[in-house]
Scaffold this active site. Structure first.
Site, short mmCIF file in Angstrom:
data_model
loop_
_atom_site.label_atom_id
_atom_site.label_comp_id
_atom_site.label_asym_id
_atom_site.label_seq_id
_atom_site.Cartn_x
_atom_site.Cartn_y
_atom_site.Cartn_z
N GLY A 201 2.22 1.74 10.74
CA GLY A 201 3.13 2.87 10.63
C GLY A 201 3.81 3.25 11.94
CG HIS B 282 -5.99 1.31 5.09
ND1 HIS B 282 -5.60 2.26 6.01
CD2 HIS B 282 -4.92 0.52 4.87
CE1 HIS B 282 -4.32 2.05 6.31
NE2 HIS B 282 -3.88 1.01 5.63
CB SER C 292 5.16 -2.19 11.94
OG SER C 292 4.67 -0.89 12.21
CD GLU D 219 -3.27 5.11 6.87
OE1 GLU D 219 -3.27 5.32 5.65
OE2 GLU D 219 -2.30 4.62 7.47
CD GLU E 251 -3.50 -3.13 7.15
OE1 GLU E 251 -2.35 -3.25 6.71
OE2 GLU E 251 -4.21 -2.15 6.93
CG ASN F 126 -1.74 1.23 1.38
OD1 ASN F 126 -1.81 2.04 0.46
ND2 ASN F 126 -2.37 1.40 2.54
CE LYS G 293 0.00 3.35 4.82
NZ LYS G 293 -0.12 3.50 6.26
C1 PEP Z 1 -0.77 -0.15 5.90
O1 PEP Z 1 -0.75 0.99 5.48
O2 PEP Z 1 -1.74 -0.87 5.63
C2 PEP Z 1 0.35 -0.62 6.72
C3 PEP Z 1 0.28 -1.81 7.23
O3 PEP Z 1 1.38 0.25 6.91
P1 PEP Z 1 2.81 -0.10 7.62
O4 PEP Z 1 3.32 -1.37 6.98
O5 PEP Z 1 3.66 1.07 7.31
O6 PEP Z 1 2.54 -0.30 9.06
#
Ligand code: PEP
Length: 259
Positions: A183, A105, A222, A107, A177, A11, A13
């Site tokens: 992040g 997601h 992460s 976010e 997630e 992703n 973003k």
């Molecule tokens: C994500 O944006 O879905 C994500 C898992 O980000 P990160 O790997 O940076 O934690």
């Protein structure tokens, strides 16, 4: 884990430029794969304006001996079409060559106030257009600390199952997630993630055991080259949804080959 083929999804973003998106796509698609035979499915999710250019890069690389990379979008409208300024429909994503789309997601849920109901509508819209929805679910830190993880993810999953039925997961991907891991550099442990993945698979199995057994459930939060292997070794973790580490071809390839 049966014979479910693993998936590693990136992703991107709202990062980068058109030039960097093309470069990154070319580096992935052109990478020679020493792990031949055992490669997972690879999907990238660039920002909307870069989709078409990235698709062209991937198309050009397809004939070469690179990694087969599929294209996805980060979001989709819950509407079919109409006066919805700024939104992008599932049909438009299909036209751009997308095979997958992220829905729900964290976010989108937190920063844009997307409800479980809207996420379910987006899932349905994507599936109706032949796109593969990647449904994201996950709890916040206060929810985990309050012992509500299971209830939260089951509610998020439940609203999609209610609208679309368990059958819709035959052609879908699920991603767990935890919001506190996205992040932050603080990944869930393999055991923490496995526990939630097993719960999610079990919930689908209550409606349809065959679909549950074939469903790919990704872990996101992460993931990096160092923690990918122990996470992906868990019986119900079928790959990863990767944010930050997918923006660097070398890092992302390390995760792909960790599978
Ligand atoms: C994500 O944006 O879905 C994500 C898992 O980000 P990160 O790997 O940076 O934690």
């Amino acid at each position: 884990m049966g014979d479910r083929r693993r998936i590693v999804a990136g992703n991107w973003k709202m990062h980068g430029s058109l030039a960097s998106a093309r470069e990154l796509a070319a580096a992935l698609a052109g990478a020679s794969h020493e792990a031949a035979g055992g490669l997972p499915e690879v999907i990238i999710f660039p920002p909307y304006p870069h989709l078409d250019a990235v698709r062209r890069v991937l198309d050009d690389a397809q004939s070469a001996a690179g990694i087969a990379v599929q294209l996805g979008a980060q979001d989709v409208s819950g509407h079919e079409q109409g006066a919805h300024t700024g939104q992008v429909s599932a049909g438009m994503l299909d036209d751009c060559g997308c095979s997958h789309v992220l829905v729900g997601h964290s976010e989108r849920r937190s920063a844009f106030g997307e409800s479980d109901e809207l996420v379910a509508r987006k899932f349905r819209r994507a599936a109706d257009h032949g796109l593969i929805p990647v449904l994201c679910v996950g709890e916040t830190l206060p929810e985990r600390e309050a012992g509500q993880t299971g209830a939260v993810v089951l509610k998020q999953l439940g609203s999609v199952m209610k609208r679309c039925g368990a059958g819709a997961f035959e052609r879908a991907v699920l991603a767990y997630e935890p919001v506190w891991a996205i992040g932050t550099g603080l990944s869930a442990t393999p055991e923490q993630a496995q526990e939630v993945h097993a719960l999610l698979r079990g919930e689908i199995a209550r409606s349809n055991a065959k679909i549950a057994a074939g469903l790919r459930i990704l872990y996101g939060g992460s993931v990096n080259g160092a923690n990918a292997a122990p996470l992906f070794a868990q019986p119900d973790i079928d790959g990863g949804l990767v944010g930050g580490a997918s923006l660097d071809a070398k890092d992302f390839l390390r995760i792909i080959t960790a599978v």
